[in-house]
Design an enzyme around this catalytic site. Structure first.
Site, PDB file in Angstrom:
ATOM      1  N   ASP A  12       0.830  -1.211   0.000  1.00 56.60           N
ATOM      2  CA  ASP A  12       0.000   0.000   0.000  1.00 56.60           C
ATOM      3  C   ASP A  12       0.865   1.261   0.000  1.00 56.60           C
ATOM      4  O   ASP A  12       1.987   1.255   0.506  1.00 56.60           O
ATOM      5  CB  ASP A  12      -0.921  -0.035   1.232  1.00 56.60           C
ATOM      6  CG  ASP A  12      -2.091   0.920   1.093  1.00 56.60           C
ATOM      7  OD1 ASP A  12      -2.362   1.386  -0.035  1.00 56.60           O
ATOM      8  OD2 ASP A  12      -2.736   1.208   2.112  1.00 56.60           O
ATOM      9  N   ASN A  71     -10.932  -2.718  -5.378  1.00 60.26           N
ATOM     10  CA  ASN A  71     -10.179  -1.726  -6.168  1.00 60.26           C
ATOM     11  C   ASN A  71     -10.882  -1.373  -7.489  1.00 60.26           C
ATOM     12  O   ASN A  71     -10.516  -0.391  -8.144  1.00 60.26           O
ATOM     13  CB  ASN A  71      -8.736  -2.191  -6.430  1.00 60.26           C
ATOM     14  CG  ASN A  71      -7.841  -2.112  -5.205  1.00 60.26           C
ATOM     15  OD1 ASN A  71      -6.949  -2.926  -4.998  1.00 60.26           O
ATOM     16  ND2 ASN A  71      -8.063  -1.113  -4.362  1.00 60.26           N
TER      17      ASN A  71
HETATM   18  C1  IPE Z   1      -5.259  -2.779  -0.219  1.00 62.20           C
HETATM   19  O1  IPE Z   1      -4.964  -1.432  -0.417  1.00 62.20           O
HETATM   20  C2  IPE Z   1      -5.287  -3.501  -1.534  1.00 62.20           C
HETATM   21  C3  IPE Z   1      -3.986  -3.690  -2.172  1.00 62.20           C
HETATM   22  C4  IPE Z   1      -2.827  -3.357  -1.672  1.00 62.20           C
HETATM   23  C5  IPE Z   1      -4.042  -4.308  -3.466  1.00 62.20           C
HETATM   24  P1  IPE Z   1      -6.112  -0.354  -0.564  1.00 62.20           P
HETATM   25  O2  IPE Z   1      -5.446   0.955  -0.730  1.00 62.20           O
HETATM   26  O3  IPE Z   1      -7.065  -0.755  -1.622  1.00 62.20           O
HETATM   27  O4  IPE Z   1      -6.851  -0.460   0.842  1.00 62.20           O
HETATM   28  P2  IPE Z   1      -7.771   0.586   1.591  1.00 62.20           P
HETATM   29  O5  IPE Z   1      -8.803   1.075   0.616  1.00 62.20           O
HETATM   30  O6  IPE Z   1      -6.891   1.705   2.035  1.00 62.20           O
HETATM   31  O7  IPE Z   1      -8.352  -0.165   2.743  1.00 62.20           O
HETATM   32  C1  IPE Z   2      -1.545   0.222  -3.349  1.00 63.94           C
HETATM   33  O1  IPE Z   2      -1.330   1.586  -3.412  1.00 63.94           O
HETATM   34  C2  IPE Z   2      -1.765  -0.396  -4.705  1.00 63.94           C
HETATM   35  C3  IPE Z   2      -3.142  -0.823  -4.953  1.00 63.94           C
HETATM   36  C4  IPE Z   2      -4.123  -0.773  -4.100  1.00 63.94           C
HETATM   37  C5  IPE Z   2      -3.432  -1.336  -6.282  1.00 63.94           C
HETATM   38  P1  IPE Z   2      -2.527   2.606  -3.403  1.00 63.94           P
HETATM   39  O2  IPE Z   2      -2.921   2.903  -4.801  1.00 63.94           O
HETATM   40  O3  IPE Z   2      -3.638   2.139  -2.533  1.00 63.94           O
HETATM   41  O4  IPE Z   2      -1.834   3.884  -2.762  1.00 63.94           O
HETATM   42  P2  IPE Z   2      -2.459   4.902  -1.724  1.00 63.94           P
HETATM   43  O5  IPE Z   2      -3.014   4.113  -0.591  1.00 63.94           O
HETATM   44  O6  IPE Z   2      -3.522   5.666  -2.455  1.00 63.94           O
HETATM   45  O7  IPE Z   2      -1.308   5.771  -1.307  1.00 63.94           O
HETATM   46 MG    MG Z   3      -4.087   2.365  -0.603  1.00 59.77          MG
END
Ligand code: IPE
Ligand code: IPE
Ligand code: MG
Length: 247
Positions: free
Chosen positions: A30, A78
């Site tokens: 993340d 997602n």
């Molecule tokens: C969790 O991250 C999913 C992945 C790393 C693929 P998210 O960014 O989607 O999670 P939330 O929305 O902050 O809980």
């Molecule tokens: C994790 O990074 C990757 C996926 C969830 C695909 P994020 O895209 O959630 O990054 P933040 O949380 O917005 O910084």
């Molecule tokens: Mg995230």
């Protein structure tokens, strides 16, 4: 000017207890978006940097002879993101596989997907599965890519496949064989980057007794040193599994 050498991950290796390594480590990658935002770049720039960060972690996994790494790449939630970002992520996953397969084969790594087929373009799914299949002869470390993965849906899909006899015979110990991770050990350690204290639907059944390690480091900055620190932290934990003296 004499500068002190930066500490390297190799300096920490002597502290590692090789007899107590986690078998399975799950990683919630993340913080890609925030990493990009800090650099005033589009989110996909962060995702690209995030894909690069996977390489070092996999390399250390091989070096330590870990059994299994699961990378959370795309959740069933997602799909709620803007279409442009989703398409960017799908493209990136395919490109990542095409680029990394020679190295994965070189390192004897077997790659599999865990997740649902629901919602995916069948043609795209066939393409990425065919790419992963190019590693299926390998016998070394296993890598799961949790893609279009949701822990709740995994449980529902498992139950829907069961016959009434199988339902009658269901136990806490045998249910795991119906999940995407059938035959694999539960994660001993789950790492989440970017400082969020939640599982976000990752390996819900399998994580019942996982040790959870959260770091503020954003995923694209997560390197071998960060990974090793997580494993060392894990080795300092006392796992009790509900008992009293389990070391
Ligand atoms: C969790 O991250 C999913 C992945 C790393 C693929 P998210 O960014 O989607 O999670 P939330 O929305 O902050 O809980
Ligand atoms: C994790 O990074 C990757 C996926 C969830 C695909 P994020 O895209 O959630 O990054 P933040 O949380 O917005 O910084
Ligand atoms: Mg995230």
């Amino acid at each position: 000017m004499a500068t002190k050498n930066k500490k390297e991950y190799k300096d920490l290796l002597p502290r590692l207890d090789y007899s107590r390594l986690p078998k399975h480590i799950g990683i919630i990658m993340d913080g890609n978006g925030r990493w990009a935002k800090k650099r005033l770049r589009p989110r996909i720039f962060g995702h690209r940097a995030g894909a690069e960060a996977i390489r070092a972690v996999v390399e250390l996994g091989v070096e330590l002879k870990l059994e299994l790494l699961t990378f959370y790449a795309f959740s069933t939630e997602n799909w709620n993101r803007p279409e442009e970002e989703i398409q960017g992520l799908l493209k990136l996953l395919k490109e990542f596989l095409i680029k990394e397969i020679p190295e994965l084969n070189e390192q004897n790594i077997k790659v599999d997907f865990i997740g649902t087929e629901t919602g995916l373009d069948p043609e795209y799914l066939a393409e990425i599965c065919a790419l992963a299949a190019q590693t299926h002869q390998n016998t070394g470390m296993k890598v799961n890519i949790a893609f279009n993965y949701g822990g709740r849906l995994e449980i529902i899909e498992a139950i829907k496949r069961l016959t009434s006899v199988q339902i009658q015979e269901l136990t806490v110990d045998n249910f795991g064989q119906y999940l995407y991770t059938a035959g694999q050990p539960n994660p001993d350690l789950i790492i989440r980057t970017s400082g969020e204290y939640r599982l976000s639907n990752f390996l819900l059944w399998q994580s019942a007794y996982s040790e959870i390690y959260i770091t503020d480091t954003l995923w694209p900055d997560f390197d071998k040193m960060a990974f090793l620190n997580a494993i060392l932290d894990f080795q300092g934990r006392k796992r009790r599994f509900g008992g009293l003296n389990n070391e």
